[in-house]
Write a protein that holds these residues in place. Structure first.
Motif: not given
Length: 393
Positions: A264-271, A285-297
């Motif tokens: 999943t990708a969100s406007s909060d910047g996280f994938i 259950s959550l496997l991993c997450e990464v913050n891009t600091d961008a508004r993902l589309t």
């Protein structure tokens, strides 16, 4: 595997993720590692698609950009559309289909990057398209309040259905036995054999993305933090979970050995990547997450050993998503050929539609004639005493 995401800030992100074995337990965590950022567009990214070799991105700058994932190099851009690129879909490794606000649907040879067919699909924008698992048909929706069925073997319209409002998403199920059409927060479920609505799912907020997790389970994300799983037969909600802190913009599901994963990708910047349970009534259950600091589309997942769609998909239903009455109107021809194969054979001098940064020379071996065949042709030429013989290769 690699997470691929585009954003409003005109950047394409790539994060390498290496799965851990199932022996690690239910609380396993994967670690995404930044691989690249690519600033190829001059406006925000609006669509992304992946196959086993390439990642393609569409943008509000009206171009489609190609990135070679194996060589990790820029591969050029396609400039045929005049309007924001709204949707990109690969069928296997040979064809790319694009839609845009200019109302066009284009079918591209994903080897030579030539435009095989350009279709004026909608009177308004093309908002979304989906290719049947067989590659014979596609569905598209647009701002002219129509749902259109396309015969991709012949490259022509098969049927037009008027709908009450502008739909913004259409999606085939994995086996192609059903498809969904999304209008605001309503999801109409259509059956292949009748081409009629069998039921409607209502989400709390406007739907931003859907993806089938199986033939009967649909993941739905909207303008909210929650992702819901619905049964498309009973139309009941199976479960829901908070995925992000802001609206979920896009989702992508896939299977690898020992894992069924939803990204999943969100406007909060996280994938984020989620491990799906066998029982879809149980939240993942959550496997991993990464913050891009961008508004993902937009979001995609590149699998290095991705199998061709025809081989990886379960057995597909026969693509005739119209009733008998409608079918007589549309006159869809059934054949075993894939996307636009007949179109390419009937028109060998394919038009090259604005491929920039990529060599237009024929790939070695792609149109070579064997020695025996060449000699046979020469003999025929002498016998018939003609200067030229048109040969379809």
């Amino acid at each position: 595997m690699e997470l691929i995401a585009g954003c409003y800030e005109q950047v394409l992100f790539g994060f390498v993720v290496r799965p851990k074995s199932k022996a690690s337990g239910d609380h396993e965590k994967w670690t995404p590692v930044a691989d690249f950022t690519h600033h190829a567009h001059t406006a925000s990214l609006s669509a992304v698609a992946v196959n086993s070799r390439f990642v393609v991105t569409g943008s509000k700058d009206e171009t489609i950009h190609i990135y070679d994932m194996k060589k990790k190099i820029d591969h050029g851009s396609l400039v045929h559309h005049n309007g924001t690129i709204t949707c990109l879909k690969f069928h296997g490794n040979r064809h790319l289909i694009s839609g845009a606000e200019d109302g066009l649907i284009c079918v591209w040879d994903a080897k030579k990057w030539e435009c095989l067919k350009s279709i004026k699909a909608h009177r308004g924008h093309v908002t979304f398209l989906s290719v049947h698992p067989s590659g014979k048909l596609a569905l598209s929706v647009g701002t002219d309040k129509t749902l259109r069925t396309w015969n991709l073997v012949e490259g022509r319209s098969a049927f037009i259905k008027n709908i009450k409002q502008n739909a913004h998403i259409v999606e085939w199920s994995p086996r192609g036995e059903k498809y969904v059409v999304v209008i605001l927060n309503k999801i109409d479920v259509y059956q292949l054999d009748t081409a009629s609505v069998s039921g409607t799912i209502t989400n709390e907020k406007r739907v931003s993305s859907v993806t089938f997790l199986s033939e009967s389970v649909l993941a739905v994300a909207g303008d909210e933090e929650v992702v819901r799983f619905f049964d498309t037969d009973s139309l009941m909600s199976l479960c829901e979970f908070k995925a992000h802190e802001n609206r979920v913009k896009d989702m992508f599901s896939f299977e690898i050995p020992e894992h069924h994963v939803l990204a999943t990708a969100s406007s909060d910047g996280f994938i984020k990547m989620w491990k799906l349970k066998q029982d879809k009534k149980v939240p993942p259950s959550l496997l991993c997450e990464v913050n891009t600091d961008a508004r993902l589309t937009c979001l995609g997942v590149w699998l290095e050993r991705m199998i061709d769609a025809k081989e990886s998909c379960p057995p597909v239903a026969e693509p005739s998503p119209v009733s008998k009455e409608e079918q007589s109107k549309s006159n869809i021809q059934e054949s075993g050929n894939t996307v636009l194969e007949e179109e390419r054979q009937s028109k060998p001098n394919t038009k090259k539609c604005g491929v920039t940064g990529v060599s237009n020379k024929t790939t070695k071996g792609s149109s070579q004639v064997s020695t025996k065949k060449r000699k046979m042709l020469e003999m025929l030429e002498k016998k018939r005493k003609k200067k030229k013989i048109g040969v379809m290769l």
